[in-house]
Design a protein around this motif. Sequence first.
Motif, short mmCIF file in Angstrom:
data_model
loop_
_atom_site.label_atom_id
_atom_site.label_comp_id
_atom_site.label_asym_id
_atom_site.label_seq_id
_atom_site.Cartn_x
_atom_site.Cartn_y
_atom_site.Cartn_z
N PHE A 91 -21.98 31.98 44.00
CA PHE A 91 -20.72 32.36 44.63
C PHE A 91 -20.01 33.44 43.82
N ALA A 92 -19.85 33.19 42.52
CA ALA A 92 -19.15 34.14 41.65
C ALA A 92 -19.92 35.45 41.52
N THR A 93 -21.23 35.35 41.31
CA THR A 93 -22.04 36.54 41.12
C THR A 93 -22.05 37.42 42.36
N HIS A 94 -22.21 36.80 43.54
CA HIS A 94 -22.25 37.58 44.78
C HIS A 94 -20.92 38.27 45.06
N GLU A 134 -20.31 42.42 45.07
CA GLU A 134 -19.73 43.11 46.23
C GLU A 134 -18.40 43.77 45.90
N GLY A 135 -18.05 43.78 44.62
CA GLY A 135 -16.86 44.51 44.20
C GLY A 135 -15.60 43.70 44.06
N ALA A 136 -15.70 42.37 44.10
CA ALA A 136 -14.50 41.54 43.95
C ALA A 136 -13.90 41.71 42.56
N VAL A 155 -11.73 36.35 41.26
CA VAL A 155 -12.81 35.37 41.13
C VAL A 155 -12.39 34.25 40.19
N LYS A 156 -11.69 34.61 39.12
CA LYS A 156 -11.17 33.63 38.17
C LYS A 156 -10.29 32.60 38.88
N GLU A 157 -9.38 33.07 39.74
CA GLU A 157 -8.48 32.17 40.45
C GLU A 157 -9.24 31.29 41.44
N LEU A 158 -10.22 31.86 42.12
CA LEU A 158 -11.00 31.09 43.09
C LEU A 158 -11.80 29.99 42.40
N LEU A 159 -12.31 30.30 41.22
CA LEU A 159 -13.12 29.32 40.48
C LEU A 159 -12.26 28.26 39.79
N GLN A 190 -16.15 35.49 32.77
CA GLN A 190 -17.00 36.61 32.37
C GLN A 190 -18.46 36.23 32.18
N VAL A 191 -18.75 34.94 32.06
CA VAL A 191 -20.16 34.53 31.92
C VAL A 191 -20.93 34.82 33.20
N TYR A 192 -20.21 35.04 34.31
CA TYR A 192 -20.88 35.30 35.57
C TYR A 192 -21.11 36.79 35.83
N THR A 193 -20.69 37.64 34.89
CA THR A 193 -20.73 39.07 35.16
C THR A 193 -22.05 39.75 34.83
N HIS A 194 -22.98 39.06 34.16
CA HIS A 194 -24.19 39.76 33.72
C HIS A 194 -25.01 40.27 34.89
N ASN A 195 -25.00 39.52 36.01
CA ASN A 195 -25.75 39.99 37.17
C ASN A 195 -25.04 41.14 37.87
N SER A 196 -23.70 41.09 37.90
CA SER A 196 -22.97 42.16 38.57
C SER A 196 -23.12 43.47 37.81
#
Length: 295
Positions: A245-248, A252-254, A259-263, A272-278
């Motif tokens: 969810f976070a990576t996608h 897509e430019g979120a 994303v922090k608030e949604l999570l 930031q641990v989810y940013t490596h794929n982005s």
Amino acid sequence: MHLPQFIDYLQYEKKYSLHTINAYQKDISDFAVFAEENFEETNLAEISYSIIRSWIVKLVDEEVSNRSINRKISSLKTFYKYLLKTKQIEVSPLAKHKSLKVSKKVQVPFSAKEVETVIANFSAEGFSDVRDQLIIELLYSTGMRRAELINLKLESIQIESSQIKVLGKRNKERMIPLLPSVKKTFIAYLKEREQLEINSESDYLLLTNKGKKLYDTLVYRIVNGYFSRVSTKTKNSPHIIRHSFATHLLNEGADLNSVKELLGHSSLASTQVYTHNSIKELSKVYLKSHPRNKK
């Protein structure tokens, strides 16, 4: 022993979840047993760092991972911070302790195609099938944690305003937009749910076939069962859907803050641990768009 008061502190002041409290209690109790059996020390307030270090050595000898050892020591750190706060000690024995080095675990998310394939394969017939579809759609469209999903109440989903209220860690509430496709599945689920023999836990949204509240292992089995059919990953868990969810969204430019608030994270460091794929996606855009690279 100061443990009962510490547990009350975690529950009523820090408002930690029962799962977290149980983990703290086990870690500290295990250490207390070690200190008594090996050093005849029963008062944790008088423990020296040398005893803690001996416990660490024992855990390493038992091939406990550095990550798990750090978690156990983190429990002790929190306990001794409590003793400091309540003026039962003057200096924490862990004041100068440095965590053991751990290798960074890269969580590989599901691809958008894998998620869509799982959702497309639901027949939407019968209670279990519709419930399972709603579970996966909610996890993927909101990024909520497994515990948050399990504790959703009927009143959590607000159909008219297309929102869902999630109760996160430390009883912190957040509102997440609800996709139209999820609303459709939710309505279908409610129709199936009405035909169950409901017990006293009927205010919970998601139930077992017997009308009882969901539990951790069942949610894991549901997610693992469906995703193991379309994915070759060794780990198919609810957390990987949260990671997806976070990576996608980031791909897509979120915005990272959004994303922090949604999570439901308290700091950007956790997100930031989810940013490596982005970063991979960002690199593609960069190489495609930069004037110097075009030449």
